[in-house]
Design a protein around this motif. Structure first.
Motif: not given
Length: 290
Positions: A176-201
């Motif tokens: 509603q307030t952000m264009a699609p590419v920045p929205a996907l990029a910023l949400s992806s930042i929040a996704s990447v570390l949890p996935l790495l930690l879970l894979a390692m665990a």
């Protein structure tokens, strides 16, 4: 933003998104890492491209992220757990079951839309949902296999489908307030570390010996598929987006036929026609009726 009809470009985008996303399970099975690690690489390999594109299109997006930080974090973390659960499920159940349960957002997201608007579906919407439900059953019911052997995988995919709906809800708020590419990029930042930690665990193999499937997963599923999906979320109703998810089983069945010799039947064709009819019905309605 009011439009007399659902934008044709957005309709094309959501269909193309689901075509691209349907290749994801195949790439996950081809990867020689663990399933959650494959999800990590999907995000990690796509993230530099998305960040460069975000800065190119809207350099001020990062500065505005503070006002929508909560939905960005919720969306990113929900997507991370969604991908992790779905990838685990893909390897523990049939591809048909993984597609069926992993896309249960097809029901959840439209229901959210009606609740948010505080009204019941119209007759046209009800007819579209019925057509889509029958089409989905025909597409997946023939090949879906429910058994105790696949129960764990099925449950992981159901969890993924629920979290996918949470991701949609959060990212619809972001769009509603952000264009699609920045929205996907910023949400992806929040996704990447949890996935790495879970894979390692989980003790998974993190580094691949073959990068091809992971690069395809990043380019086709994350950049193309999810990028087009985030674009569509800003222009289409939850009902249209939810029904469009049923494109994935059709494409998945075609991939299964091409890659594994899985047989397509007349029921698959009928199911595809019903899903297409449902999408045509709702996409041609005015927003007031959506």
């Amino acid at each position: 933003m009011p439009h007399p009809r659902s934008p044709r470009r957005a309709i094309a985008a959501v269909i193309a998104a689901n075509v691209a996303l349907a290749f994801g399970p195949w790439f996950v099975r081809l990867a020689d890492t663990g399933p959650v690690a494959a999800a990590f690489w999907r995000i990690a390999l796509a993230l530099p491209v998305l960040l460069i594109a975000a800065l190119w299109t809207d350099r001020r997006a990062v500065g505005r992220a503070g006002s929508i930080l909560a939905p960005l974090l919720i969306g990113g973390i929900a997507f991370a757990v969604d991908l992790g659960a779905w990838h685990i499920g893909i390897l523990r159940t049939t591809l048909a079951n993984a597609t069926l349960f992993g896309n249960c957002a097809v029901l959840i997201f439209p229901i959210y839309g009606f609740v948010a608007m505080r009204r019941w579906p119209t007759r046209a919407q009800g007819a579209a949902l019925l057509l889509a439900a029958v089409g989905g059953v025909l597409l997946l019911g023939r090949s879906a296999e429910l058994s105790s052997r696949h129960l764990a995988g099925d449950l992981f995919c159901v969890l993924a489908g629920v979290l996918y709906a949470v991701y949609f809800i959060a990212m619809r708020r972001v769009r509603q307030t952000m264009a699609p590419v920045p929205a996907l990029a910023l949400s992806s930042i929040a996704s990447v570390l949890p996935l790495l930690l879970l894979a390692m665990a989980l003790g998974e193999t993190i580094l691949p010996t073959q990068w091809g499937p992971l690069l395809a997963l990043a380019l086709v599923s994350q950049i193309a598929g999810q990028g087009l999906m985030i674009y569509a979320l800003g222009h289409l109703s939850p009902l249209v987006v939810g029904l469009a998810l049923l494109v994935q089983p059709l494409v998945g069945a075609t991939i299964g036929w091409a890659a594994y010799g899985e047989r397509l039947t007349m029921l698959d064709a009928v199911g595809a026609v019903l899903v297409a009819a449902a999408l045509a019905l709702v996409s041609a309605r005015r927003p007031a009726a959506q």
